[in-house]
Design a protein around this motif. Structure first.
Motif, PDB file in Angstrom:
ATOM      1  N   VAL A   1       0.836  -1.201   0.000  1.00 43.23           N
ATOM      2  CA  VAL A   1       0.000   0.000   0.000  1.00 43.23           C
ATOM      3  C   VAL A   1       0.867   1.246   0.000  1.00 43.23           C
ATOM      4  O   VAL A   1       0.578   2.227  -0.693  1.00 43.23           O
ATOM      5  CB  VAL A   1      -0.962   0.000   1.212  1.00 43.23           C
ATOM      6  CG1 VAL A   1      -1.719   1.319   1.296  1.00 43.23           C
ATOM      7  CG2 VAL A   1      -1.934  -1.165   1.117  1.00 43.23           C
ATOM      8  N   GLU A   2       1.965   1.216   0.747  1.00 41.99           N
ATOM      9  CA  GLU A   2       2.894   2.362   0.780  1.00 41.99           C
ATOM     10  C   GLU A   2       3.480   2.614  -0.604  1.00 41.99           C
ATOM     11  O   GLU A   2       3.611   3.766  -1.032  1.00 41.99           O
ATOM     12  CB  GLU A   2       4.001   2.100   1.793  1.00 41.99           C
ATOM     13  CG  GLU A   2       5.022   3.220   1.923  1.00 41.99           C
ATOM     14  CD  GLU A   2       4.455   4.476   2.532  1.00 41.99           C
ATOM     15  OE1 GLU A   2       4.987   5.559   2.236  1.00 41.99           O
ATOM     16  OE2 GLU A   2       3.476   4.382   3.301  1.00 41.99           O
ATOM     17  N   ASP A   3       3.836   1.564  -1.318  1.00 40.64           N
ATOM     18  CA  ASP A   3       4.377   1.720  -2.673  1.00 40.64           C
ATOM     19  C   ASP A   3       3.334   2.318  -3.616  1.00 40.64           C
ATOM     20  O   ASP A   3       3.660   3.161  -4.463  1.00 40.64           O
ATOM     21  CB  ASP A   3       4.845   0.365  -3.211  1.00 40.64           C
ATOM     22  CG  ASP A   3       6.095  -0.142  -2.510  1.00 40.64           C
ATOM     23  OD1 ASP A   3       6.808   0.684  -1.914  1.00 40.64           O
ATOM     24  OD2 ASP A   3       6.347  -1.369  -2.563  1.00 40.64           O
ATOM     25  N   GLN A   4       2.096   1.875  -3.481  1.00 39.05           N
ATOM     26  CA  GLN A   4       1.030   2.445  -4.307  1.00 39.05           C
ATOM     27  C   GLN A   4       0.855   3.928  -4.011  1.00 39.05           C
ATOM     28  O   GLN A   4       0.674   4.742  -4.932  1.00 39.05           O
ATOM     29  CB  GLN A   4      -0.296   1.703  -4.064  1.00 39.05           C
ATOM     30  CG  GLN A   4      -0.279   0.233  -4.379  1.00 39.05           C
ATOM     31  CD  GLN A   4       0.054  -0.060  -5.825  1.00 39.05           C
ATOM     32  OE1 GLN A   4      -0.387   0.634  -6.735  1.00 39.05           O
ATOM     33  NE2 GLN A   4       0.856  -1.087  -6.046  1.00 39.05           N
ATOM     34  N   ALA A   5       0.915   4.290  -2.734  1.00 39.69           N
ATOM     35  CA  ALA A   5       0.758   5.700  -2.357  1.00 39.69           C
ATOM     36  C   ALA A   5       1.912   6.538  -2.889  1.00 39.69           C
ATOM     37  O   ALA A   5       1.709   7.661  -3.372  1.00 39.69           O
ATOM     38  CB  ALA A   5       0.662   5.814  -0.832  1.00 39.69           C
ATOM     39  N   LYS A   6       3.133   6.010  -2.822  1.00 41.80           N
ATOM     40  CA  LYS A   6       4.293   6.748  -3.318  1.00 41.80           C
ATOM     41  C   LYS A   6       4.210   7.010  -4.819  1.00 41.80           C
ATOM     42  O   LYS A   6       4.662   8.043  -5.301  1.00 41.80           O
ATOM     43  CB  LYS A   6       5.585   5.971  -3.011  1.00 41.80           C
ATOM     44  CG  LYS A   6       6.019   6.020  -1.559  1.00 41.80           C
ATOM     45  CD  LYS A   6       7.321   5.241  -1.354  1.00 41.80           C
ATOM     46  CE  LYS A   6       7.762   5.302   0.094  1.00 41.80           C
ATOM     47  NZ  LYS A   6       9.012   4.519   0.327  1.00 41.80           N
ATOM     48  N   SER A   7       3.633   6.071  -5.551  1.00 41.24           N
ATOM     49  CA  SER A   7       3.561   6.222  -6.999  1.00 41.24           C
ATOM     50  C   SER A   7       2.475   7.196  -7.437  1.00 41.24           C
ATOM     51  O   SER A   7       2.452   7.617  -8.600  1.00 41.24           O
ATOM     52  CB  SER A   7       3.305   4.857  -7.651  1.00 41.24           C
ATOM     53  OG  SER A   7       2.022   4.356  -7.287  1.00 41.24           O
ATOM     54  N   ILE A   8       1.584   7.569  -6.518  1.00 42.33           N
ATOM     55  CA  ILE A   8       0.451   8.426  -6.894  1.00 42.33           C
ATOM     56  C   ILE A   8       0.488   9.770  -6.175  1.00 42.33           C
ATOM     57  O   ILE A   8       0.284  10.826  -6.802  1.00 42.33           O
ATOM     58  CB  ILE A   8      -0.884   7.703  -6.591  1.00 42.33           C
ATOM     59  CG1 ILE A   8      -0.988   6.432  -7.435  1.00 42.33           C
ATOM     60  CG2 ILE A   8      -2.071   8.616  -6.871  1.00 42.33           C
ATOM     61  CD1 ILE A   8      -2.184   5.566  -7.094  1.00 42.33           C
ATOM     62  N   VAL A   9       0.734   9.769  -4.883  1.00 44.01           N
ATOM     63  CA  VAL A   9       0.760  11.008  -4.088  1.00 44.01           C
ATOM     64  C   VAL A   9       2.214  11.435  -3.922  1.00 44.01           C
ATOM     65  O   VAL A   9       3.006  10.744  -3.275  1.00 44.01           O
ATOM     66  CB  VAL A   9       0.094  10.799  -2.708  1.00 44.01           C
ATOM     67  CG1 VAL A   9       0.098  12.095  -1.917  1.00 44.01           C
ATOM     68  CG2 VAL A   9      -1.317  10.263  -2.873  1.00 44.01           C
ATOM     69  N   ASN A  10       2.574  12.571  -4.512  1.00 45.40           N
ATOM     70  CA  ASN A  10       3.979  12.980  -4.542  1.00 45.40           C
ATOM     71  C   ASN A  10       4.407  13.799  -3.342  1.00 45.40           C
ATOM     72  O   ASN A  10       5.534  14.297  -3.304  1.00 45.40           O
ATOM     73  CB  ASN A  10       4.264  13.776  -5.829  1.00 45.40           C
ATOM     74  CG  ASN A  10       3.336  14.983  -5.980  1.00 45.40           C
ATOM     75  OD1 ASN A  10       2.718  15.422  -5.008  1.00 45.40           O
ATOM     76  ND2 ASN A  10       3.224  15.493  -7.201  1.00 45.40           N
ATOM     77  N   ASN A  11       3.556  13.951  -2.357  1.00 41.02           N
ATOM     78  CA  ASN A  11       3.874  14.736  -1.172  1.00 41.02           C
ATOM     79  C   ASN A  11       4.109  13.790  -0.003  1.00 41.02           C
ATOM     80  O   ASN A  11       3.200  13.082   0.433  1.00 41.02           O
ATOM     81  CB  ASN A  11       2.734  15.712  -0.869  1.00 41.02           C
ATOM     82  CG  ASN A  11       3.070  16.680   0.247  1.00 41.02           C
ATOM     83  OD1 ASN A  11       3.293  16.284   1.386  1.00 41.02           O
ATOM     84  ND2 ASN A  11       3.097  17.968  -0.085  1.00 41.02           N
ATOM     85  N   ALA A  12       5.350  13.769   0.511  1.00 40.19           N
ATOM     86  CA  ALA A  12       5.711  12.826   1.575  1.00 40.19           C
ATOM     87  C   ALA A  12       4.927  13.093   2.853  1.00 40.19           C
ATOM     88  O   ALA A  12       4.536  12.151   3.563  1.00 40.19           O
ATOM     89  CB  ALA A  12       7.207  12.896   1.855  1.00 40.19           C
ATOM     90  N   GLU A  13       4.691  14.354   3.167  1.00 39.54           N
ATOM     91  CA  GLU A  13       3.939  14.689   4.381  1.00 39.54           C
ATOM     92  C   GLU A  13       2.501  14.193   4.285  1.00 39.54           C
ATOM     93  O   GLU A  13       1.952  13.651   5.252  1.00 39.54           O
ATOM     94  CB  GLU A  13       3.952  16.199   4.608  1.00 39.54           C
ATOM     95  CG  GLU A  13       3.215  16.634   5.871  1.00 39.54           C
ATOM     96  CD  GLU A  13       3.209  18.137   6.066  1.00 39.54           C
ATOM     97  OE1 GLU A  13       2.498  18.602   6.978  1.00 39.54           O
ATOM     98  OE2 GLU A  13       3.901  18.841   5.296  1.00 39.54           O
ATOM     99  N   SER A  14       1.896  14.359   3.117  1.00 35.62           N
ATOM    100  CA  SER A  14       0.524  13.898   2.926  1.00 35.62           C
ATOM    101  C   SER A  14       0.438  12.377   3.004  1.00 35.62           C
ATOM    102  O   SER A  14      -0.542  11.824   3.515  1.00 35.62           O
ATOM    103  CB  SER A  14      -0.014  14.372   1.578  1.00 35.62           C
ATOM    104  OG  SER A  14      -0.058  15.780   1.515  1.00 35.62           O
ATOM    105  N   ARG A  15       1.469  11.700   2.512  1.00 39.74           N
ATOM    106  CA  ARG A  15       1.446  10.230   2.523  1.00 39.74           C
ATOM    107  C   ARG A  15       1.455   9.656   3.926  1.00 39.74           C
ATOM    108  O   ARG A  15       1.005   8.523   4.139  1.00 39.74           O
ATOM    109  CB  ARG A  15       2.634   9.673   1.731  1.00 39.74           C
ATOM    110  CG  ARG A  15       2.503   9.771   0.236  1.00 39.74           C
ATOM    111  CD  ARG A  15       3.439   8.806  -0.457  1.00 39.74           C
ATOM    112  NE  ARG A  15       4.822   8.976  -0.052  1.00 39.74           N
ATOM    113  CZ  ARG A  15       5.687   9.791  -0.637  1.00 39.74           C
ATOM    114  NH1 ARG A  15       5.296  10.523  -1.676  1.00 39.74           N
ATOM    115  NH2 ARG A  15       6.931   9.884  -0.216  1.00 39.74           N
ATOM    116  N   ARG A  16       1.945  10.409   4.890  1.00 41.21           N
ATOM    117  CA  ARG A  16       1.956   9.921   6.274  1.00 41.21           C
ATOM    118  C   ARG A  16       0.537   9.674   6.780  1.00 41.21           C
ATOM    119  O   ARG A  16       0.328   8.844   7.670  1.00 41.21           O
ATOM    120  CB  ARG A  16       2.674  10.921   7.181  1.00 41.21           C
ATOM    121  CG  ARG A  16       4.160  11.062   6.879  1.00 41.21           C
ATOM    122  CD  ARG A  16       4.809  12.102   7.763  1.00 41.21           C
ATOM    123  NE  ARG A  16       4.699  11.748   9.165  1.00 41.21           N
ATOM    124  CZ  ARG A  16       5.089  12.559  10.169  1.00 41.21           C
ATOM    125  NH1 ARG A  16       5.597  13.750   9.897  1.00 41.21           N
ATOM    126  NH2 ARG A  16       4.956  12.150  11.407  1.00 41.21           N
TER     127      ARG A  16
END
Length: 250
Positions: A39-54
């Motif tokens: 799920v983290e990899d999917q989020a990294k490939s779509i949401v480019n903001n590290a703070e938002s991904r948290r």
């Protein structure tokens, strides 16, 4: 049922976190870690903001597991919970076992539409947070058709209308997709159950319908496992996509 599924999902992750070790992980811990990393990899490939991904990545994991746990209730025998509630007296206020035959939370339009409205609020929040209130409002009136001068002023109402329609269409399609697929799947299970309900004794018609009931129910249940996982995956991915789009400028 949706609240119970949410509790079970959190209990599942809580158990994995409490039993985690720094050494060689067991099969349960390894499976959970693989799911979290995926799920983290999917989020990294779509949401480019590290703070938002948290926040967004754990949310996507929650959505994925929650929808799976709600959807798998469809694999229970159609009349099982109705029988349990009637036998225990918990269903006495309704007095009709049929009331409990439709137990699937995602086949109730309120649940998937409520979740999609939550995604809409999240996209609006991140759109305002990333672009600032002024930039967010400006984009509503200047995208997707951006021109200067009189042309830009004339097109601004159309841009605003298109953006409102886009937000509405995303929200409705996200909820209706999950609802439609799971409602149809639940309806097929109920129709298959009618084959078994046609039993009238040891005669050719009843035996044939009984065998058809078992075979059709088994085949549809196996196929439905794919639908359960696929619908959870689609909802999770679209949640990430919509949040990711909120970080981008037209």
């Amino acid at each position: 049922m949706g609240v119970v599924d949410g509790f079970n999902h959190h209990l599942f992750l809580y158990r994995a976190a409490r039993s985690a070790t720094a050494g060689v992980p067991g099969r349960f811990q390894a499976a959970v870690e693989m799911l979290v990393d995926w799920v983290e990899d999917q989020a990294k490939s779509i949401v480019n903001n590290a703070e938002s991904r948290r926040f967004v990545a754990p949310l996507a994991l929650t959505v994925f597991l929650w929808i799976i746990l709600m959807n798998v209730l469809d694999l229970l025998p159609v009349d099982f919970l109705g029988w349990v509630f009637i036998q225990t007296g918990l269903g006495a206020e309704h007095g009709d076992p049929l009331y409990y035959h439709r137990i699937l939370p995602t086949a109730d339009l309120n649940v998937p539409m409520g979740m999609s409205l939550g995604v809409l609020l999240l996209t609006l929040y991140y759109g305002i947070k990333i672009k600032k209130p002024g930039g967010f409002v400006k984009e509503l009136f200047t995208a997707p058709f951006s021109f200067g001068g009189i042309a830009g002023i004339l097109l601004s109402p159309f841009n605003f209308l298109l953006n409102i329609i886009e937000y509405g269409a995303k929200t409705v399609s996200l909820g209706m997709r999950l609802f439609g697929n799971m409602f149809a799947g639940e309806l097929v299970f109920m129709l298959i159950a009618l084959l078994g309900g046609a039993w009238t004794g040891f005669n050719g018609a009843s035996i044939g319908l009984g065998i058809g009931h078992v075979l059709a129910g088994s085949v549809w249940a196996i196929f439905h496992i794919l639908i359960v996982l696929l619908q959870a995956f689609i909802f999770m991915m679209l949640t990430l996509v919509y949040v990711g789009q909120a970080h981008e400028s037209h």
